[in-house]
Structure formats: C-alpha cells, structure tokens
Motif scaffolding. Sequence first.
Motif, mmCIF file in Angstrom:
data_model
loop_
_atom_site.group_PDB
_atom_site.id
_atom_site.type_symbol
_atom_site.label_atom_id
_atom_site.label_comp_id
_atom_site.label_asym_id
_atom_site.label_seq_id
_atom_site.Cartn_x
_atom_site.Cartn_y
_atom_site.Cartn_z
ATOM 1 N N LEU A 84 27.657 -24.906 65.654
ATOM 2 C CA LEU A 84 28.314 -25.456 64.475
ATOM 3 C C LEU A 84 29.443 -24.504 64.129
ATOM 4 C CD1 LEU A 84 28.570 -27.179 61.883
ATOM 5 C CD2 LEU A 84 26.758 -25.759 60.892
ATOM 6 N N ILE A 85 30.650 -25.045 63.920
ATOM 7 C CA ILE A 85 31.811 -24.226 63.558
ATOM 8 C C ILE A 85 32.465 -24.821 62.318
ATOM 9 C CG2 ILE A 85 32.233 -23.397 65.899
ATOM 10 C CD1 ILE A 85 34.475 -25.510 66.144
ATOM 11 N N MET A 86 33.151 -23.984 61.560
ATOM 12 C CA MET A 86 33.862 -24.430 60.372
ATOM 13 C C MET A 86 35.232 -23.762 60.346
ATOM 14 S SD MET A 86 30.700 -24.031 57.827
ATOM 15 C CE MET A 86 29.191 -24.024 58.765
ATOM 16 N N TRP A 87 36.254 -24.573 60.102
ATOM 17 C CA TRP A 87 37.615 -24.047 60.065
ATOM 18 C C TRP A 87 38.323 -24.522 58.814
ATOM 19 C CZ3 TRP A 87 40.340 -20.623 62.991
ATOM 20 C CH2 TRP A 87 39.673 -20.118 64.112
ATOM 21 N N GLY A 88 39.199 -23.667 58.315
ATOM 22 C CA GLY A 88 40.036 -24.009 57.184
ATOM 23 C C GLY A 88 41.488 -23.849 57.560
ATOM 24 N N ALA A 89 42.342 -24.548 56.840
ATOM 25 C CA ALA A 89 43.788 -24.403 56.983
ATOM 26 C C ALA A 89 44.392 -24.490 55.591
ATOM 27 C CB ALA A 89 44.368 -25.489 57.881
ATOM 28 N N VAL A 90 45.411 -23.684 55.359
ATOM 29 C CA VAL A 90 46.141 -23.692 54.093
ATOM 30 C C VAL A 90 47.619 -23.762 54.425
ATOM 31 C CG1 VAL A 90 46.709 -22.386 52.000
ATOM 32 C CG2 VAL A 90 44.362 -22.351 52.895
ATOM 33 N N THR A 91 48.341 -24.592 53.684
ATOM 34 C CA THR A 91 49.792 -24.677 53.875
ATOM 35 C C THR A 91 50.496 -24.695 52.537
ATOM 36 O OG1 THR A 91 51.604 -25.863 54.948
ATOM 37 C CG2 THR A 91 49.837 -27.223 54.013
ATOM 38 N N ASP A 92 51.673 -24.087 52.523
ATOM 39 C CA ASP A 92 52.546 -24.168 51.343
ATOM 40 C C ASP A 92 53.715 -25.109 51.634
ATOM 41 O OD1 ASP A 92 54.186 -22.696 53.057
ATOM 42 O OD2 ASP A 92 54.287 -20.929 51.761
ATOM 43 N N GLY A 93 53.650 -25.791 52.760
ATOM 44 C CA GLY A 93 54.705 -26.708 53.162
ATOM 45 C C GLY A 93 55.643 -26.110 54.185
ATOM 46 N N ASP A 94 55.758 -24.780 54.189
ATOM 47 C CA ASP A 94 56.598 -24.098 55.167
ATOM 48 C C ASP A 94 55.763 -23.444 56.250
ATOM 49 O OD1 ASP A 94 59.070 -24.661 53.885
ATOM 50 O OD2 ASP A 94 58.692 -23.033 52.461
#
Length: 174
Positions: A84-94
């Motif tokens: 089982l794996i968990m990933w996150g991503a965050v973007t500010d648009g750039d």
Amino acid sequence: MELAVGSTNPVKITAVERTLERYEPSVTAVAVDSGVSEQPRSIEETVRGAENRARRALAGTDADFGVGLEGGVARLEGAPGLSLIMWGAVTDGDRTERGGGPTLRLPDTVAEQVADGSELGPVMDDLLGTEGVAESNGAAGALTAGLTDRTRALGQAVASSFGPFVTAYYDADD
C-alpha cells in the motif's frame, strides 16, 4: 492560506487540515477526477493521480494551493509482496511538488485479491466486516492495529509534498 483539496473524502480533507493546522488553512473540498484508475497499481500511476487532483482542484478555485492525495498499490524493488502506498502533490499553479506517505506490505491474502483486479477498499471491508474503510481508519489503521491510520498516513504525504513550499531548502527551479 486558501487550499483546494482534490477530493470530497472526509479523511483526505481532515488529513490536510490537521497537517497544515499551524498555517490556519481555509480548506475547500473539490470533486475532481483523478485521471487514473480507481485502484492505481504503480508508483507512477499513484503520483499522477495525486498531481491531477492537485492541479484540477486549484484550477476550479481561487485558492493559493491545490492539494491532491492518492492511495495505490505497487510492487517495490527490493521489498517483498504488494505494498500500500500513499502520495501527495501540491501546486501553486507554477510549480508542483510531490511527497510520499507511509508504505506497508499487504497481507498475502489481500495482495492476491488486489493483484487479481479487486480494489483494496472493498477487499479490506470484506476482511474486516466493515463498510467504507477508505473513509475511516483505512487499511493503514487495520494493518497496523491503530499504530497509524489513514488520516495520519495521508497527512505524511501532505507534509512531504508541502514542505518545499514552506522551507528555504528547496530551489523553486528544482
């Protein structure tokens, strides 16, 4: 800080709120399509789902950041079994940053069903005699006897993907 989370799953919303609590976030849940299968089956597909969720959530709002969280399963080089794996991503648009949460090996009986095409959530519900495990403690909670749970595990993916935006140790061009 205004955050758009690419999900309406209460566990994912809570993971973001708790992890980023010191920034007093205003969190908006945005229903988006992850653009990947219901059960991502590789690191690449799981990361892509998190990225898509983050970008699509941000695009639908005036938030400062879009946050995407995705759980999946994968076979990891050097580690036995299916994990089982968990990933996150965050973007500010750039810029988009990514970070992983905990990884844990699935029991062979669960892994076999998932490898045969079943989704992890329903398999875990059958094993536990529950409904909606993905919107509660999750497989992470059940498989660690509560040492962690889905909210905390996803929170680690939030922290890992948000870190480059709040520390001076990363070059924006990395």
